[in-house]
Design an enzyme around this catalytic site. Structure first.
Site, PDB file in Angstrom:
ATOM      1  N   GLU A  55       0.847  -1.191   0.000  1.00  0.00           N
ATOM      2  CA  GLU A  55       0.000   0.000   0.000  1.00  0.00           C
ATOM      3  C   GLU A  55       0.888   1.249   0.000  1.00  0.00           C
ATOM      4  O   GLU A  55       2.000   1.224   0.513  1.00  0.00           O
ATOM      5  CB  GLU A  55      -0.903   0.008   1.251  1.00  0.00           C
ATOM      6  CG  GLU A  55      -1.951  -1.089   1.246  1.00  0.00           C
ATOM      7  CD  GLU A  55      -3.023  -0.903   2.341  1.00  0.00           C
ATOM      8  OE1 GLU A  55      -3.018   0.120   3.050  1.00  0.00           O
ATOM      9  OE2 GLU A  55      -3.860  -1.812   2.468  1.00  0.00           O
ATOM     10  N   HIS A  94      -4.745   6.620   0.616  1.00  0.00           N
ATOM     11  CA  HIS A  94      -3.923   5.417   0.612  1.00  0.00           C
ATOM     12  C   HIS A  94      -4.505   4.420  -0.363  1.00  0.00           C
ATOM     13  O   HIS A  94      -5.628   4.586  -0.841  1.00  0.00           O
ATOM     14  CB  HIS A  94      -3.757   4.835   2.031  1.00  0.00           C
ATOM     15  CG  HIS A  94      -4.944   4.106   2.583  1.00  0.00           C
ATOM     16  ND1 HIS A  94      -6.037   4.755   3.107  1.00  0.00           N
ATOM     17  CD2 HIS A  94      -5.200   2.776   2.712  1.00  0.00           C
ATOM     18  CE1 HIS A  94      -6.909   3.847   3.536  1.00  0.00           C
ATOM     19  NE2 HIS A  94      -6.436   2.640   3.309  1.00  0.00           N
ATOM     20  N   HIS A  98      -5.425   0.436  -1.710  1.00  0.00           N
ATOM     21  CA  HIS A  98      -5.729  -0.952  -1.364  1.00  0.00           C
ATOM     22  C   HIS A  98      -5.299  -1.801  -2.543  1.00  0.00           C
ATOM     23  O   HIS A  98      -5.643  -1.494  -3.677  1.00  0.00           O
ATOM     24  CB  HIS A  98      -7.232  -1.131  -1.112  1.00  0.00           C
ATOM     25  CG  HIS A  98      -7.664  -0.644   0.248  1.00  0.00           C
ATOM     26  ND1 HIS A  98      -8.981  -0.641   0.646  1.00  0.00           N
ATOM     27  CD2 HIS A  98      -6.937  -0.177   1.304  1.00  0.00           C
ATOM     28  CE1 HIS A  98      -9.048  -0.174   1.892  1.00  0.00           C
ATOM     29  NE2 HIS A  98      -7.832   0.121   2.310  1.00  0.00           N
ATOM     30  N   ASP A 127      -8.758   0.956   9.259  1.00  0.00           N
ATOM     31  CA  ASP A 127      -8.742   2.319   8.702  1.00  0.00           C
ATOM     32  C   ASP A 127      -9.669   3.226   9.513  1.00  0.00           C
ATOM     33  O   ASP A 127      -9.347   4.381   9.800  1.00  0.00           O
ATOM     34  CB  ASP A 127      -9.225   2.328   7.243  1.00  0.00           C
ATOM     35  CG  ASP A 127      -8.223   1.703   6.278  1.00  0.00           C
ATOM     36  OD1 ASP A 127      -7.042   1.595   6.637  1.00  0.00           O
ATOM     37  OD2 ASP A 127      -8.641   1.335   5.160  1.00  0.00           O
TER      38      ASP A 127
HETATM   39 ZN   LIG Z   1      -7.078   0.857   4.005  1.00  0.00          ZN
END
Ligand SMILES: [Zn+2]
Lengths: 148, 93
Positions: free
Chosen positions: A28, A82, A84, A95
Site C-alpha cells: 500500500e 492510501h 488498497h 482504517d
Molecule cells: Zn485501508
C-alpha cells in the site's frame, strides 16, 4: 456545483495518485492531499514506514515536513489517501479505528479490480460517510499556490 | 519565554481552537499535564499512564522524542514541541 462535502481533484492529480499506487505495488502507498476548502492543490506522496500489502503507516518525519510546507503555503490537509491492493475502495475496520482526523476526506484507491477505483469518505468517530469526488477539468495541480 | 506547543487540528477543539499554545519547561510528560490543567482532556488524548500513546507522535524541534528520552525528555524554554497524530490504517486488526 460541487458542495462543501465533496472533494475536488484534477485529472492529473488522480493520475498521480494512481501512478504512486502502482509504483508501490505490492504494498500500500499513502499520502496527503493539500489544498484549500475542499479543493486539492498538491498531491504529496508520503513514505509508507511500515510497508505491507495490507496496511500503511505514514513516515512521521515526512508527514511533519508536509505539515510545515502546508503551513508555509497556507494550505490545509484536505484529504489523506492510501491504496488498497487486494480489496475494494472501502475503509477497513482498522482504517476506521485509526482515523483520528475528522476534517479531511479519506481517499482510497483500489487496484484490486480490473480498473482503478477511487472513493472518498468522511470518517468521524467510527462513522463512515461517502463523499463525492468531483473532477475539475480546469484545476491545475498548483493553481493558487505561491511557491515559498 | 516558554515552550511552544503545536496542536494538531483534531485536538484544537480542546484548546479553544488554538493551533499554538505555550507551556512550562521540564519533562515532556509534565508539560502535557500542565497543558491538561488549562485544556482538560488533552493529556488523555496524548498520553496513557505517563507514556505517549502509540499512535501519537511527539516531536521536540526536529526529533521524535521516542529517539530521545520518551515522555521523560527534557524540554527547555524556546523549544518547539509538535504533537502529530499518526496517519495509519490497514486490514489486519
Ligand atoms: Zn485501508
Amino acid at each position: 456545483m460541487p458542495n462543501a462535502h465533496d472533494i475536488i481533484l484534477s485529472r492529473n492529480q488522480i493520475d498521480s495518485i494512481v501512478a504512486h499506487a502502482v509504483s508501490g505495488l505490492p504494498n500500500e502507498v499513502c499520502g496527503i492531499l493539500a489544498g484549500r476548502g475542499n479543493r486539492v492543490f498538491d498531491v504529496i506522496p508520503i513514505k509508507n514506514a511500515d510497508p505491507s500489502p495490507v496496511g500503511y503507516f505514514m513516515d512521521t518525519s515526512q508527514q511533519i515536513r508536509a505539515i510545515r510546507m502546508m503551513r508555509k503555503k497556507g494550505l490545509n490537509q484536505v484529504g489523506i489517501y492510501h491504496s488498497h491492493t487486494e480489496s475494494d475502495a472501502l475503509p477497513s475496520a482498522k482504517d476506521v479505528e485509526l482515523a483520528f482526523h475528522p476534517g479531511p476526506a479519506y481517499v482510497i484507491l483500489s487496484l484490486a479490480g480490473l480498473h482503478p477505483e477511487l472513493k472518498a469518505f468522511e470518517i468521524n468517530k467510527g462513522l463512515v460517510k461517502e463523499r463525492f469526488i468531483v473532477i475539475d477539468r480546469n484545476l491545475k495541480a498548483t493553481e493558487g499556490v505561491d511557491d515559498v | 519565554m516558554a515552550v511552544t506547543v503545536r496542536i494538531p487540528t483534531p485536538l484544537q477543539r480542546l484548546t479553544e481552537g488554538k493551533e499554538v499554545v505555550e507551556g512550562p519547561a521540564g519533562t515532556m510528560i509534565n508539560l502535557v499535564k500542565e497543558l491538561d490543567a488549562k485544556y482538560p482532556g488533552l493529556a488523555e488524548r496524548i498520553s496513557e499512564e505517563d507514556k505517549i500513546r502509540r499512535f501519537v507522535n511527539v516531536y521536540l524541534n526536529n526529533e521524535d522524542i521516542r529517539f530521545l528520552n520518551g515522555a521523560e525528555t527534557e524540554v527547555k524554554d524556546g523549544d518547539e514541541v509538535s504533537i502529530v497524530p499518526a496517519i495509519a490504517g490497514g486490514v489486519g486488526c
